[in-house]
Design a protein around this motif. Structure first.
Motif, PDB file in Angstrom:
ATOM      1  N   ILE A 166      71.870  77.473  77.055  1.00 23.10           N
ATOM      2  CA  ILE A 166      71.296  78.682  76.457  1.00 23.10           C
ATOM      3  C   ILE A 166      69.954  78.337  75.815  1.00 23.10           C
ATOM      4  O   ILE A 166      68.967  79.054  75.998  1.00 23.10           O
ATOM      5  CB  ILE A 166      72.263  79.308  75.430  1.00 23.10           C
ATOM      6  CG1 ILE A 166      73.514  79.835  76.141  1.00 23.10           C
ATOM      7  CG2 ILE A 166      71.576  80.413  74.639  1.00 23.10           C
ATOM      8  CD1 ILE A 166      74.650  80.211  75.209  1.00 23.10           C
ATOM      9  N   GLN A 167      69.904  77.232  75.089  1.00 23.36           N
ATOM     10  CA  GLN A 167      68.667  76.817  74.425  1.00 23.36           C
ATOM     11  C   GLN A 167      67.556  76.549  75.430  1.00 23.36           C
ATOM     12  O   GLN A 167      66.392  76.829  75.163  1.00 23.36           O
ATOM     13  CB  GLN A 167      68.921  75.566  73.577  1.00 23.36           C
ATOM     14  CG  GLN A 167      67.739  75.153  72.734  1.00 23.36           C
ATOM     15  CD  GLN A 167      67.444  76.120  71.609  1.00 23.36           C
ATOM     16  OE1 GLN A 167      68.206  76.225  70.674  1.00 23.36           O
ATOM     17  NE2 GLN A 167      66.329  76.842  71.701  1.00 23.36           N
ATOM     18  N   GLU A 168      67.901  76.027  76.612  1.00 20.78           N
ATOM     19  CA  GLU A 168      66.898  75.766  77.653  1.00 20.78           C
ATOM     20  C   GLU A 168      66.167  77.036  78.081  1.00 20.78           C
ATOM     21  O   GLU A 168      65.022  76.967  78.523  1.00 20.78           O
ATOM     22  CB  GLU A 168      67.560  75.151  78.882  1.00 20.78           C
ATOM     23  CG  GLU A 168      67.922  73.702  78.742  1.00 20.78           C
ATOM     24  CD  GLU A 168      68.667  73.166  79.953  1.00 20.78           C
ATOM     25  OE1 GLU A 168      68.646  73.819  81.018  1.00 20.78           O
ATOM     26  OE2 GLU A 168      69.278  72.097  79.834  1.00 20.78           O
ATOM     27  N   LEU A 169      66.814  78.183  77.949  1.00 18.35           N
ATOM     28  CA  LEU A 169      66.180  79.443  78.323  1.00 18.35           C
ATOM     29  C   LEU A 169      64.927  79.713  77.506  1.00 18.35           C
ATOM     30  O   LEU A 169      63.965  80.296  77.998  1.00 18.35           O
ATOM     31  CB  LEU A 169      67.143  80.622  78.143  1.00 18.35           C
ATOM     32  CG  LEU A 169      68.369  80.659  79.026  1.00 18.35           C
ATOM     33  CD1 LEU A 169      69.291  81.784  78.580  1.00 18.35           C
ATOM     34  CD2 LEU A 169      67.982  80.817  80.484  1.00 18.35           C
ATOM     35  N   ASN A 170      64.964  79.314  76.232  1.00 16.63           N
ATOM     36  CA  ASN A 170      63.836  79.597  75.345  1.00 16.63           C
ATOM     37  C   ASN A 170      63.843  78.618  74.175  1.00 16.63           C
ATOM     38  O   ASN A 170      64.580  78.810  73.209  1.00 16.63           O
ATOM     39  CB  ASN A 170      63.914  81.035  74.833  1.00 16.63           C
ATOM     40  CG  ASN A 170      62.679  81.440  74.076  1.00 16.63           C
ATOM     41  OD1 ASN A 170      61.877  80.607  73.676  1.00 16.63           O
ATOM     42  ND2 ASN A 170      62.525  82.735  73.853  1.00 16.63           N
ATOM     43  N   PRO A 171      63.032  77.582  74.239  1.00 21.11           N
ATOM     44  CA  PRO A 171      63.011  76.594  73.158  1.00 21.11           C
ATOM     45  C   PRO A 171      62.403  77.112  71.853  1.00 21.11           C
ATOM     46  O   PRO A 171      62.486  76.445  70.826  1.00 21.11           O
ATOM     47  CB  PRO A 171      62.165  75.450  73.731  1.00 21.11           C
ATOM     48  CG  PRO A 171      61.351  76.075  74.799  1.00 21.11           C
ATOM     49  CD  PRO A 171      62.141  77.229  75.342  1.00 21.11           C
ATOM     50  N   LEU A 172      61.826  78.306  71.867  1.00 20.67           N
ATOM     51  CA  LEU A 172      61.219  78.862  70.653  1.00 20.67           C
ATOM     52  C   LEU A 172      62.219  79.579  69.757  1.00 20.67           C
ATOM     53  O   LEU A 172      61.862  79.952  68.639  1.00 20.67           O
ATOM     54  CB  LEU A 172      60.087  79.822  71.024  1.00 20.67           C
ATOM     55  CG  LEU A 172      58.909  79.205  71.767  1.00 20.67           C
ATOM     56  CD1 LEU A 172      57.866  80.269  72.087  1.00 20.67           C
ATOM     57  CD2 LEU A 172      58.291  78.072  70.976  1.00 20.67           C
ATOM     58  N   VAL A 173      63.439  79.796  70.218  1.00 23.83           N
ATOM     59  CA  VAL A 173      64.439  80.461  69.389  1.00 23.83           C
ATOM     60  C   VAL A 173      65.450  79.445  68.883  1.00 23.83           C
ATOM     61  O   VAL A 173      65.573  78.340  69.407  1.00 23.83           O
ATOM     62  CB  VAL A 173      65.172  81.602  70.134  1.00 23.83           C
ATOM     63  CG1 VAL A 173      64.196  82.645  70.635  1.00 23.83           C
ATOM     64  CG2 VAL A 173      66.036  81.077  71.248  1.00 23.83           C
TER      65      VAL A 173
END
Length: 132
Positions: free
Chosen positions: A114-121
């Motif tokens: 899930i984190q790989e989808l968006n490292p900014l969140v």
């Protein structure tokens, strides 16, 4: 045009992780590139509010998997509460899981993907049951 006006109002800075961002900071160059379509649709202020939003997702099955994916891609931080362990039948319905995840906590097994989808969140997990 309206799009040109919106992009002209960006103040670019070299901030690449959410942890380093100040609440009042303008949209970074990285965010502007990542969220370009959203900013064109909703504007910079809306994206800044989304950056500050945090959502609790209770359970990571069925539609909540899709919801989680969409929130993270939109730039919204999530906390995932899930006390269940991964079963073989979960592999066909939850696209963040792999065979090697069977027997692990569902949220813990899904977090990195899930984190790989968006490292900014920020993606956090809570493994205890809600009744505890």
């Amino acid at each position: 045009t309206q799009v040109a006006d919106a992009t002209a109002s960006f103040t670019y800075s070299k901030v690449f992780t959410r942890k380093n961002m100040d609440k009042n900071e303008t949209i970074s160059e990285t965010e502007a590139a990542l969220y370009d379509r959203q900013i064109r649709l909703w504007g910079v202020e809306a994206q800044k509010r989304m950056r500050e939003a945090k959502v609790l997702i209770c359970g990571l099955r069925g539609t909540t998997v899709e919801l989680c994916k969409n929130l993270v891609l939109a730039g919204i931080s999530v906390t995932i509460q899930e006390s269940s362990v991964v079963k073989a039948e979960d592999l066909g319905t939850q696209f963040f899981l792999r065979e090697e995840d069977i027997g692990k906590n569902l949220a813990e097994a899904s977090k990195a993907r899930i984190q790989e989808l968006n490292p900014l969140v920020e993606v956090t997990i809570m493994v205890k049951d809600l009744t505890d």
